[in-house]
Design an enzyme around this catalytic site. Structure first.
Site, mmCIF file in Angstrom:
data_model
loop_
_atom_site.group_PDB
_atom_site.id
_atom_site.type_symbol
_atom_site.label_atom_id
_atom_site.label_comp_id
_atom_site.label_asym_id
_atom_site.label_seq_id
_atom_site.Cartn_x
_atom_site.Cartn_y
_atom_site.Cartn_z
ATOM 1 N N GLU A 113 0.685 -0.999 -0.135
ATOM 2 C CA GLU A 113 -0.013 0.177 0.004
ATOM 3 C C GLU A 113 0.846 1.263 0.225
ATOM 4 O OE1 GLU A 113 -3.232 -0.787 2.867
ATOM 5 O OE2 GLU A 113 -1.834 -2.626 3.185
ATOM 6 N N LYS A 115 2.370 4.351 1.242
ATOM 7 C CA LYS A 115 2.345 5.516 3.079
ATOM 8 C C LYS A 115 2.252 6.741 3.162
ATOM 9 C CE LYS A 115 6.261 5.131 6.667
ATOM 10 N NZ LYS A 115 5.335 6.141 6.883
ATOM 11 N N ASP A 117 1.254 9.949 3.275
ATOM 12 C CA ASP A 117 2.128 11.115 4.764
ATOM 13 C C ASP A 117 0.863 12.032 5.325
ATOM 14 O OD1 ASP A 117 4.313 12.382 6.540
ATOM 15 O OD2 ASP A 117 4.752 13.754 4.458
ATOM 16 N N TYR A 222 -6.920 1.480 6.563
ATOM 17 C CA TYR A 222 -5.757 0.844 6.615
ATOM 18 C C TYR A 222 -5.989 -0.733 6.631
ATOM 19 C CZ TYR A 222 -2.977 3.207 9.676
ATOM 20 O OH TYR A 222 -1.679 3.692 10.575
ATOM 21 N N LYS A 310 11.507 4.228 2.472
ATOM 22 C CA LYS A 310 11.144 5.406 2.668
ATOM 23 C C LYS A 310 11.863 5.773 1.284
ATOM 24 C CE LYS A 310 10.010 7.291 6.045
ATOM 25 N NZ LYS A 310 9.374 7.775 7.781
ATOM 26 N N CYS A 404 30.917 29.551 26.139
ATOM 27 C CA CYS A 404 29.814 28.830 26.019
ATOM 28 C C CYS A 404 28.866 30.156 25.187
ATOM 29 C CB CYS A 404 28.727 28.904 26.790
ATOM 30 S SG CYS A 404 27.024 28.136 27.334
ATOM 31 N N CYS A 407 26.679 31.488 28.115
ATOM 32 C CA CYS A 407 27.207 31.886 29.341
ATOM 33 C C CYS A 407 28.301 32.468 29.874
ATOM 34 C CB CYS A 407 26.261 30.806 30.730
ATOM 35 S SG CYS A 407 27.562 29.251 30.288
ATOM 36 N N CYS A 422 29.344 22.502 27.756
ATOM 37 C CA CYS A 422 29.738 23.886 28.328
ATOM 38 C C CYS A 422 29.452 23.006 29.962
ATOM 39 C CB CYS A 422 28.851 24.617 28.016
ATOM 40 S SG CYS A 422 28.305 25.389 29.275
ATOM 41 N N CYS A 427 24.823 27.131 33.690
ATOM 42 C CA CYS A 427 24.228 27.040 32.524
ATOM 43 C C CYS A 427 22.353 27.197 32.120
ATOM 44 C CB CYS A 427 25.470 26.759 31.050
ATOM 45 S SG CYS A 427 24.677 26.928 29.636
#
Length: 668
Positions: A113, A115, A117, A222, A310, A404, A407, A422, A427
């Site tokens: 079948e 697929k 989306d 389905y 896929k 970082c 921070c 970090c 942070c």
């Protein structure tokens, strides 16, 4: 018109409108013009206004959208909605075929079948009438979106037979509806939806069904969730039965005699994909025989008799404008490409992952480059490579910072790791990301506390750690942008309800390094209480089969911290549960229950509990519950109105219990 005449005319209008609706939305072959349909609908609405007692839940008039809902109720699926394993190339499909044939022999057919989306949904009918529709959710618990699903005209409100049945399908937005919706949104200066799937999901999660009604959604059904009472013996027969009942199924399906036929379909529909009136992202391949499906069984996450292929990721070219840096909850600094917006596989992409500094160097990525971008598995955008011949000389090299970005602490590269990190525990970015993780669906699952609200609360200094969530006041939440009284009350209720979660959700939510969802469940199941886990030594942790050296070290280090102990005590003081609530291994392994090691089938209606609850109780005691009766079945438990399964058990001379006998064993 008197009531008796009105009642007769209403029934006649139901039949006519349902037939015309089926011809238009399912068969795509209308027998009357729209004006005639509209005239009859107006007549029905007027009669229902004149005689309100004649308005029924399955009336065609209910498709326009009912009253606005305050929130979506949770729905526990009677039969879990499992996801499918993925295949990304022909070899994956051949491997799947080899595993199937090794298990059931070479005489195998596959139903293939498209697929779709869209958004997976479950539809439940009682005596032929549509009574409940739900989202997939996490596969076990979804949301009740019945009123919104009623607005999809290809969903029958009444079946052509008075069956009690649960079916699964994919709700989607056709491409034309999507284009029209986005045109309207742009005219109203609203952000357009990125793709039809998001638009469909957003429409079905509107609390006002009238919004969903305007968006012209559609569905392909389905599967039948429980085929036991239908008498069908194959998936292709089940799809034909769905057609007979009045459901809309996808007619592009085929039954293939070999995996080579399946592979031929891949190329065909990859070419046809752009021409279809709806989005697809692959094909679904299922073993057709239900008996062979039963023999193959399931893994913890997916059936062994089905796989989703896929399609290869679509690749496009766009310009890399800049590189942004984000700080994750574990302190890892991740570079992200900021792109000129481009459409990929139905989605507008503006950002793509660059993973780490080494990848940027390896691919020689510069700011200003033209790059090839694809969506890995049609989901995550990533930069594939650079078009060096399009460089002008104005491109700039990118250098990772030494501090970082949030921070300004010095960044470190831990030995054996590629990422910069970090390590400042204060942070703000790490704290914020940790809070977002804590409230997420697979952790504490606090509805209404998404990234936007968490960020607002954090920026307003209303929360500093997860314990602060349980001290939030109504007046604080009402001050936030887009937080009204109803959403505030719903959020406070969700926060309160999260206190009752089982221990594994809390453990996962705390974000202990290396402890994912599965490990959190294993730890909670083994130690049973937070206190016992906190006192566990490294040796005790390593004695658990699933726990390795790194994870054991991380757990011991985490719970040794003074601030963690204080946090746990604070959460306790707010009433957050610290005990595992699921079945214990001692209840499922080595028990001397009658159910231990037996294959059991449940059939008919149970009075004292749902089938799902009965299944959980049996499995807790070491039994295996299946959906069909065969000579491998040890026991059939028959409730009220048990049908063909009971008859087959009698023919095969299989032991049969009633509900009372089952309860006696459960309580013993």
């Amino acid at each position: 018109m008197d009531k008796q005449t009105a009642e007769s005319r209403v029934k006649e209008l139901h039949d006519l409108l349902n037939q015309y609706n089926y011809e238009y939305h399912v068969l795509d072959n209308p027998s009357v013009p729209d004006s005639e349909y509209d005239r009859l609908m107006q007549e029905l609405i007027q009669l229902e206004e004149q005689f309100p007692e004649l308005k029924t839940p399955d009336s065609p008039s209910q498709r326009v959208g009912g009253a606005v809902l305050e929130s979506f109720q949770k729905v526990e699926h009677r039969i879990p909605m499992l996801s499918l394993a993925n295949a990304f190339n022909e070899q994956d499909l051949r491997d799947f075929d080899r595993r199937v044939r090794q298990a059931v022999g070479n005489d195998v057919k596959y139903t293939v079948e498209l697929k779709i989306d869209g958004l997976a949904v479950s539809l439940r009918y009682e005596n032929g009438v549509f009574v409940q529709g739900a989202t997939r959710g996490d596969g076990t618990v979804g949301e009740d979106i019945t009123e919104n699903l009623k607005t999809i005209r290809s969903i029958p409100l009444r079946l052509k037979k008075d069956l009690s049945i649960e079916v699964r399908g994919e709700a989607f937005m056709p491409k034309k509806s999507f284009e029209k919706l986005n045109e309207e949104r742009q005219k109203q200066n609203e952000e357009p939806f990125a793709n039809p799937r998001n638009a469909a999901a957003g429409s079905l999660r509107q609390l006002d069904p009238k919004i969903a009604a305007k968006r012209n959604l559609d569905i392909f059904v389905y599967s039948i969730a429980d085929l036991g009472e239908t008498g069908v013996t194959s998936h292709s027969e089940a799809l034909n039965l769905l057609d007979e009942l009045g459901f809309k199924t996808n007619r592009e399906r085929r039954t293939c005699q070999s995996i080579e036929e399946v592979i031929q379909m891949l190329d065909e529909f990859l070419a046809k994909r752009p021409e279809l009136p709806y989005d697809i992202d692959g094909l679904v391949i299922k073993v057709d025989s239900l008996e062979q499906q039963r023999q193959l069984g399931f893994t913890a996450k997916s059936p062994r008799w089905a796989i989703a292929y896929k399609f290869p990721a679509e690749e496009v070219v766009t310009k890399l404008i800049d590189i942004d840096l984000t700080v994750g909850r574990t302190g890892v600094i991740t570079p992200t490409a900021i792109l000129e917006p481009v459409r990929i596989a139905g989605t507008t992409v503006k950002r793509a992952s660059l993973h780490n500094e080494d990848l940027i160097r390896e691919k020689d990525i510069k700011i200003g480059d033209y790059v090839v971008v694809k969506k890995a598995g049609d989901i995550i955008p990533e930069v594939v490579n650079v078009l060096v011949d399009k460089r002008t000389g104005e491109e700039k090299d990118f250098h990772m910072p030494t501090k970082c970005p949030e921070c300004h602490s010095e960044l470190v590269r831990i030995e054996g790791e590629v990422a910069l990190r970090c390590i400042n525990p204060k942070c703000p970015a790490q704290i914020r990301e940790g809070l977002i993780h804590f409230v997420s669906r697979n952790a504490m699952n606090i509805d209404g506390l998404g990234e936007r609200v968490i960020t607002q609360l954090f920026n307003e200094k209303l929360i500093h750690d997860v314990a602060d969530l349980y001290q939030l006041k109504r007046d604080q939440l009402l001050q936030l942008e887009r937080m009204g009284e109803k959403s505030t009350d719903n959020l406070l209720k969700a926060i309160e309800e999260s206190k009752n979660n089982s221990l594994e959700r809390l453990l996962f939510g705390l974000g202990i390094r290396y402890v994912g969802e599965k490990a959190a469940k294993t730890l909670a199941e083994h130690f049973e209480t937070m206190d016992q886990l906190m006192q566990a030594t490294k040796e005790e942790l390593l004695a658990i089969h699933e726990i390795g050296e790194k994870m054991a070290d991380a757990i011991v280090t985490y719970f040794a911290k003074k601030e963690v102990k204080e946090l746990i005590e604070e959460l306790k003081s707010f009433g957050v549960n610290m005990i595992y609530k699921g079945p214990k291994r001692s209840e499922t392994e080595g028990s001397d229950s009658y159910f231990t090691g037996k294959t059991i089938v449940l059939t008919g209606k149970l009075e004292s509990m749902s089938r799902n609850e009965a299944k959980a109780e049996i499995e807790k005691r070491g039994g295996k519950v299946t959906g069909s009766v065969s000579n491998k079945t040890d026991l059939v438990i028959a409730g009220e109105a048990a049908g063909s399964k009971l008859k087959k058990a009698q023919e095969l001379n299989i032991e049969i219990w009633d509900e009372a006998r089952m309860l006696e064993e459960i309580k013993s």
